[in-house]
Write an enzyme that holds these catalytic residues in place. Structure first.
Site, PDB file in Angstrom:
ATOM      1  N   HIS A 146     -29.566 -75.818  54.853  1.00 35.78           N
ATOM      2  CA  HIS A 146     -29.228 -75.175  53.589  1.00 35.78           C
ATOM      3  C   HIS A 146     -30.383 -75.315  52.611  1.00 35.78           C
ATOM      4  CE1 HIS A 146     -25.094 -75.374  55.121  1.00 35.78           C
ATOM      5  NE2 HIS A 146     -24.853 -74.385  54.291  1.00 35.78           N
ATOM      6  N   LYS A 150     -28.644 -77.807  47.530  1.00 35.76           N
ATOM      7  CA  LYS A 150     -27.316 -78.225  47.955  1.00 35.76           C
ATOM      8  C   LYS A 150     -27.118 -79.713  47.741  1.00 35.76           C
ATOM      9  CE  LYS A 150     -23.984 -77.818  51.724  1.00 35.76           C
ATOM     10  NZ  LYS A 150     -22.942 -77.384  50.755  1.00 35.76           N
TER      11      LYS A 150
HETATM   12  N1  LIG Z   1     -16.597 -72.055  51.115  1.00 43.96           N
HETATM   13  C1  LIG Z   1     -17.681 -71.276  51.099  1.00 43.96           C
HETATM   14  O1  LIG Z   1     -17.699 -70.188  51.711  1.00 43.96           O
HETATM   15  C2  LIG Z   1     -18.857 -71.691  50.294  1.00 43.96           C
HETATM   16  C3  LIG Z   1     -18.810 -72.888  49.615  1.00 43.96           C
HETATM   17  N2  LIG Z   1     -19.821 -73.249  48.788  1.00 43.96           N
HETATM   18  C4  LIG Z   1     -19.612 -74.492  48.019  1.00 43.96           C
HETATM   19  O2  LIG Z   1     -19.351 -74.126  46.673  1.00 43.96           O
HETATM   20  C5  LIG Z   1     -19.795 -75.163  45.808  1.00 43.96           C
HETATM   21  C6  LIG Z   1     -20.701 -74.557  44.748  1.00 43.96           C
HETATM   22  O3  LIG Z   1     -21.851 -74.063  45.386  1.00 43.96           O
HETATM   23  P1  LIG Z   1     -22.965 -73.329  44.459  1.00 43.96           P
HETATM   24  O4  LIG Z   1     -22.335 -72.189  43.742  1.00 43.96           O
HETATM   25  O5  LIG Z   1     -24.155 -73.091  45.316  1.00 43.96           O
HETATM   26  O6  LIG Z   1     -23.299 -74.493  43.421  1.00 43.96           O
HETATM   27  P2  LIG Z   1     -23.868 -74.366  41.936  1.00 43.96           P
HETATM   28  O7  LIG Z   1     -24.314 -75.742  41.556  1.00 43.96           O
HETATM   29  O8  LIG Z   1     -24.814 -73.222  41.835  1.00 43.96           O
HETATM   30  O9  LIG Z   1     -22.567 -73.963  41.075  1.00 43.96           O
HETATM   31  C7  LIG Z   1     -21.568 -74.887  40.749  1.00 43.96           C
HETATM   32  C8  LIG Z   1     -21.140 -74.572  39.318  1.00 43.96           C
HETATM   33  O10 LIG Z   1     -20.017 -75.373  38.980  1.00 43.96           O
HETATM   34  C9  LIG Z   1     -20.198 -75.813  37.647  1.00 43.96           C
HETATM   35  N3  LIG Z   1     -19.324 -76.935  37.354  1.00 43.96           N
HETATM   36  C10 LIG Z   1     -19.547 -78.254  37.531  1.00 43.96           C
HETATM   37  N4  LIG Z   1     -18.479 -78.971  37.117  1.00 43.96           N
HETATM   38  C11 LIG Z   1     -17.548 -78.071  36.685  1.00 43.96           C
HETATM   39  C12 LIG Z   1     -16.235 -78.159  36.154  1.00 43.96           C
HETATM   40  N5  LIG Z   1     -15.645 -79.339  35.938  1.00 43.96           N
HETATM   41  N6  LIG Z   1     -15.561 -77.018  35.849  1.00 43.96           N
HETATM   42  C13 LIG Z   1     -16.151 -75.812  36.032  1.00 43.96           C
HETATM   43  N7  LIG Z   1     -17.397 -75.645  36.529  1.00 43.96           N
HETATM   44  C14 LIG Z   1     -18.084 -76.768  36.846  1.00 43.96           C
HETATM   45  C15 LIG Z   1     -21.695 -76.097  37.543  1.00 43.96           C
HETATM   46  O11 LIG Z   1     -22.120 -76.143  36.185  1.00 43.96           O
HETATM   47  C16 LIG Z   1     -22.254 -74.894  38.302  1.00 43.96           C
HETATM   48  O12 LIG Z   1     -22.447 -73.781  37.445  1.00 43.96           O
HETATM   49  C17 LIG Z   1     -20.453 -76.214  46.695  1.00 43.96           C
HETATM   50  O13 LIG Z   1     -19.508 -77.202  46.990  1.00 43.96           O
HETATM   51  C18 LIG Z   1     -20.777 -75.433  47.968  1.00 43.96           C
HETATM   52  O14 LIG Z   1     -20.825 -76.241  49.126  1.00 43.96           O
HETATM   53  C19 LIG Z   1     -20.950 -72.478  48.613  1.00 43.96           C
HETATM   54  C20 LIG Z   1     -21.061 -71.293  49.288  1.00 43.96           C
HETATM   55  C21 LIG Z   1     -20.021 -70.807  50.188  1.00 43.96           C
HETATM   56  O1  LIG Z   2     -23.726 -75.004  49.445  1.00 41.25           O
HETATM   57  C1  LIG Z   2     -23.841 -73.894  50.038  1.00 41.25           C
HETATM   58  O2  LIG Z   2     -24.694 -73.024  49.769  1.00 41.25           O
HETATM   59  C2  LIG Z   2     -22.871 -73.620  51.130  1.00 41.25           C
HETATM   60  N1  LIG Z   2     -21.913 -74.491  51.308  1.00 41.25           N
HETATM   61  C3  LIG Z   2     -20.821 -74.332  52.215  1.00 41.25           C
HETATM   62  C4  LIG Z   2     -20.742 -75.568  53.116  1.00 41.25           C
HETATM   63  O3  LIG Z   2     -20.962 -76.688  52.549  1.00 41.25           O
HETATM   64  O4  LIG Z   2     -20.444 -75.387  54.306  1.00 41.25           O
HETATM   65  C5  LIG Z   2     -20.786 -72.999  52.920  1.00 41.25           C
HETATM   66  C6  LIG Z   2     -22.108 -72.343  53.141  1.00 41.25           C
HETATM   67  O5  LIG Z   2     -22.728 -72.908  54.296  1.00 41.25           O
HETATM   68  C7  LIG Z   2     -23.014 -72.386  51.950  1.00 41.25           C
END
Ligand SMILES: NC(=O)C1=CN([C@@H]2O[C@H](COP(=O)(O)OP(=O)(O)OC[C@H]3O[C@@H](n4cnc5c(N)ncnc54)[C@H](O)[C@@H]3O)[C@@H](O)[C@H]2O)C=CC1
Ligand SMILES: O=C(O)C1=N[C@H](C(=O)O)C[C@H](O)C1
Length: 253
Positions: A146, A150
């Site tokens: 990633h 991350k």
């Molecule tokens: N399930 C899936 O398909 C996917 C899951 N993810 C997961 O999503 C999460 C976020 O990933 P990204 O968007 O890349 O991270 P990022 O760091 O770009 O975004 C996270 C956002 O949440 C905000 N935040 C932090 N505490 C908060 C709170 N108490 N209330 C509201 N907002 C708050 C941060 O300020 C930031 O803007 C990670 O855990 C990642 O692993 C990411 C991509 C796909």
């Molecule tokens: O943090 C990310 O970007 C992503 N997080 C998810 C994970 O922790 O599996 C899903 C995806 O791989 C992207």
């Protein structure tokens, strides 16, 4: 129109999902929540300290959470209290946090929770399960890669891969990397984590046997692939009975 709100609205996924919701014909982006107040796609972003005020004012039908594990627990608690359906993509939960989340949701709201909302990964997980059923005597290694930013490791997707493998081959020790004179390989599951650049999300599983290796891989090239699954889940979860659901329910897999 289904009214949608995003927790983590200003983040990488929040922005990707917000754009897709804003461009849709049947979903209305009513607001967001993030650490600091702001705006996104023409709607207000409330500070996370005011999430209950946000829910009372904006009255979303579905709230999407892509934040960080420690924050998501509180966001899910607020959504469950206000009977707002959930789509949760945040990863990095401890087993205790996951158990608390399930107990907050059960009986209160419908929630789709998935470590990966890509349709392709959900099919990939089924392929991994089929291979693990038949190749339990092979050496199994999990690799994920990633982007530089991350925060959690291994990825939630990789943890789901490990869970699937263990369901098929039985409980095995996870070996996170290897260094020094480690001796002959044991019956572990090797887990390897790569972080760098702007890698969106790559996952591979090696089944290494005598004279052959079977490698199953998935590569995401844009966060839109996750957002597409999120929008499918929003449309699916709206109006469902209170319970914890997965993408298997959304995709009827
Ligand atoms: N399930 C899936 O398909 C996917 C899951 N993810 C997961 O999503 C999460 C976020 O990933 P990204 O968007 O890349 O991270 P990022 O760091 O770009 O975004 C996270 C956002 O949440 C905000 N935040 C932090 N505490 C908060 C709170 N108490 N209330 C509201 N907002 C708050 C941060 O300020 C930031 O803007 C990670 O855990 C990642 O692993 C990411 C991509 C796909
Ligand atoms: O943090 C990310 O970007 C992503 N997080 C998810 C994970 O922790 O599996 C899903 C995806 O791989 C992207």
């Amino acid at each position: 129109m289904i009214k949608v709100a995003i927790c983590g609205a200003l983040g990488r996924m929040g922005q990707t999902i917000g754009k897709m919701v804003d461009e849709s014909d049947d979903l209305e982006l009513v607001g967001g929540v993030d650490v600091k107040a702001g705006s996104t796609f023409g709607v207000e972003v409330f500070p996370s300290t005011e999430i209950e005020k946000f829910l009372e004012e904006k009255k979303p039908d579905v709230i999407v959470d892509f934040t960080i594990a420690s924050a998501a627990v509180g966001n899910i608690r607020a959504a469950s209290k206000h009977k707002v359906a959930l789509v949760v993509g945040t990863t990095g939960f401890t087993p205790e946090q996951r158990s608390e989340i399930n107990s907050m949701i059960e009986g209160n709201v419908p929630a789709v929770i998935s470590s990966n909302f890509s349709v392709g990964v959900n099919i990939f997980w089924k392929l991994v399960r089929e291979a693990a059923k038949r190749l339990g005597d092979y050496d199994i290694e999990v690799i994920e890669a990633h982007h530089h930013f991350k925060k959690d490791a291994p990825s939630g997707t990789a943890n789901t891969i490990i869970d699937i493998i263990k369901q098929e081959v039985g409980d095995r020790e996870e070996m996170y990397g290897r260094k020094g004179m480690v001796g002959e390989r044991g019956n572990e599951i090797g887990v390897h984590v790569i972080r760098g650049g702007d890698i969106v999300g790559d996952h591979s599983v090696l089944f290494a046997g005598n004279n052959e290796v079977i490698e199953l891989s998935h590569r995401a090239s844009d966060r839109a692939v996750f957002a597409h699954g999120v929008l499918r889940s929003i449309r699916w979860v709206y109006g469902k009975s209170p319970a914890v659901y997965s993408m298997n329910d959304v995709l009827n897999l």
